[in-house]
Design a protein around this motif. Structure first.
Motif, PDB file in Angstrom:
ATOM      1  N   ASN A 138       0.756  -1.216  -0.032  1.00  0.00           N
ATOM      2  CA  ASN A 138      -0.036   0.088  -0.065  1.00  0.00           C
ATOM      3  C   ASN A 138       1.015   1.163  -0.206  1.00  0.00           C
ATOM      4  O   ASN A 138       0.412   2.359   0.200  1.00  0.00           O
ATOM      5  N   ARG A 141     -11.267   5.811  -0.919  1.00  0.00           N
ATOM      6  CA  ARG A 141     -10.377   4.495  -0.718  1.00  0.00           C
ATOM      7  C   ARG A 141     -11.796   3.502  -0.550  1.00  0.00           C
ATOM      8  O   ARG A 141     -12.887   3.861  -0.431  1.00  0.00           O
ATOM      9  N   GLU A 176      -6.953  -1.384  -9.512  1.00  0.00           N
ATOM     10  CA  GLU A 176      -5.994  -0.368  -9.202  1.00  0.00           C
ATOM     11  C   GLU A 176      -5.156  -0.094 -10.262  1.00  0.00           C
ATOM     12  O   GLU A 176      -5.108   1.253 -10.635  1.00  0.00           O
ATOM     13  N   PRO A 184      -4.691   2.172  -0.888  1.00  0.00           N
ATOM     14  CA  PRO A 184      -4.978   2.162  -2.393  1.00  0.00           C
ATOM     15  C   PRO A 184      -5.097   0.641  -2.911  1.00  0.00           C
ATOM     16  O   PRO A 184      -5.613   0.271  -3.928  1.00  0.00           O
TER      17      PRO A 184
END
Length: 456
Positions: A79, A237, A280, A427
């Motif tokens: 992360n 988020r 992502e 993320p």
């Protein structure tokens, strides 16, 4: 309510709220548990029932050596340290003991249900036998015979503040008081207005976006706490699952045999990559989308596993009704989808050569997932991250689950846990089961601290 004097009030009876009530009552607190829905369990009950943990009895039985230090380092690294380290550290330290606590309550997790649920190499995903039902039932069952009142179909209207501390809630037009309040009312997945403010990545998908969690997750707890000065953490988020928009069916996995390209006509990832990472990376592509490209030979051989909508007959139906684009040539398909035609043709040519050779020379996808893209007609589906799985923006808390105000000080007697909170989710969804784990772990922390405070 005639008797409005409780030690602890818990708002929301999902995984976090049930864990909070269980821990608080175990310490002798009298608890009021308020749930907007028809039954306890919330999104935890609807989940796959995976708990992400290290150093567990199940791992040891499988001969796997693991520890919270390695788990913490993995989570922080994947992360990029864009999370609250104190929350992650607390999670990792408590994940093993909390898993054993759940097992002791009857949440079954057999050895064959231990698997790699993240993008690391260690199996830390512990799936309950009956999925989320097991975890919710175990937590709810632990309350049997204890001093807890559960009120369903009850939506809290606001928080009561007295002398600078949270002293209760407003419900049904009345004030109900307590020594401490825990907000565990879930996220805001079912509130598109809050998407626009707190989760713009979901909001920009417009009508394509939809939510798969509990209907009651409308962000009430977040808004009522903000109303008394609580801070927010982890803007934008959450977990968006990718969808071709074929139907509103939850299919977190896309078939690994697809060839993904962006608007520039280039591949950008191993298509078999874990869905949380793929989603992502997809966000970094032009327009935040990509295209799943395949040919007639691949369509004809497509099986229902792991994604039923991608079976051969279903794909033919989607092509017939226009939800899946098709064309006689790759150049024509590129024109229809808005892809650079020459680049798509070159990418398909290279990919097909690799497929025949059994080696992905660019992204090193396993040979079993390689399919040539060379036999017309050709097909293309627009892939976007648009299915809201859970939201990770929420109330800022510390490692003791105390809600922090805009002045970065704890709001006295107010705690929060689970999807209502922010700061833990980064993320990248680093491990399947981390959201359920966070709810139960911090719910238990909040319940214990609230009980001690209220009974002091």
């Amino acid at each position: 309510m005639a008797d409005n004097d409780f030690d602890v009030i818990v708002v929301g009876a999902g995984g976090a709220g049930l864990a909070a009530a269980s821990e608080a009552t175990a310490q002798g607190a009298r608890v009021l548990l308020l749930e907007a829905g028809a039954r306890a369990g919330g999104s935890t009950r609807l989940s796959g029932g995976v708990f992400w943990a290290s150093n567990t009895s199940l791992q040891r039985r499988a001969g796997i050596e693991d520890n919270p230090d390695d788990q913490f380092h993995y989570y922080m690294t994947v992360n990029q340290y864009k999370v609250e380290p104190a929350l992650v550290r607390r999670y990792c330290d408590l994940s093993g003991p909390t898993f054993e606590w759940l097992v002791g309550m009857g949440a079954s997790s057999p050895l064959e249900n231990l698997y790699v649920s993240g993008v690391d190499k260690l199996p830390r995903g512990h799936r309950a036998e009956r999925h989320g039902e097991d975890i919710a039932d175990a937590l709810e069952g632990s309350l049997s015979g204890r001093s807890v009142d559960l009120a369903t179909h009850t939506r809290v209207e606001g928080l009561v503040m007295r002398d600078g501390r949270c002293a209760g809630v407003r419900v049904g037009g009345e004030e109900v008081t307590a020594g401490a309040v825990i907000i565990a009312s879930g996220g805001f997945g079912n509130n598109r207005r809050l998407w626009a403010e707190l989760y713009p990545s979901a909001a920009k998908q417009g009508a394509l976006a939809w939510y798969i969690g509990a209907d009651e997750c409308r962000g009430d707890g977040i808004e009522m706490a903000r109303g008394i000065g609580a801070d927010i953490a982890g803007l934008n988020r959450g977990l968006l699952l990718m969808t071709p928009g074929f139907a509103e069916d939850l299919e977190p996995y896309l078939p690994p045999w697809l060839m993904h390209v962006n608007h520039e006509g280039r591949r950008f990832i191993d298509e078999a990559t874990e869905y949380s990472v793929l989603s992502e990376v997809l966000g970094e592509q032009t327009a935040g989308e990509c295209f799943a490209i395949f040919d007639e030979a691949a369509r004809a051989e497509a099986k229902a596993h792991p994604a039923p909508n991608w079976a051969a007959d279903r794909l033919a139906g989607f092509a017939a009704n226009g939800k899946l684009k098709s064309a006689a040539t790759l150049a024509e398909l590129a024109e229809e989808l808005g892809i650079r035609a020459g680049a798509l043709e070159a990418t398909a040519e290279h990919y097909s050569e690799d497929a025949r050779a059994g080696v992905d020379s660019q992204y090193f996808k396993a040979a079993t997932h390689l399919r040539p893209v060379e036999t017309g007609p050709f097909y293309g589906a627009r892939i976007r991250p648009a299915v809201v799985c859970w939201t990770g923006t929420g109330l800022r808390i510390d490692a003791e689950a105390r809600v922090l105000g805009l002045d970065n000080r704890p709001i006295p007697a107010l705690f929060a846990a689970g999807e209502t909170t922010g700061g833990f989710a980064g993320p990248c969804y680093a491990g399947g089961g981390a959201s359920v784990g966070s709810a139960v772990i911090f719910g238990r922390v909040a319940g214990g601290n609230a009980a001690r405070l209220s009974m002091h």
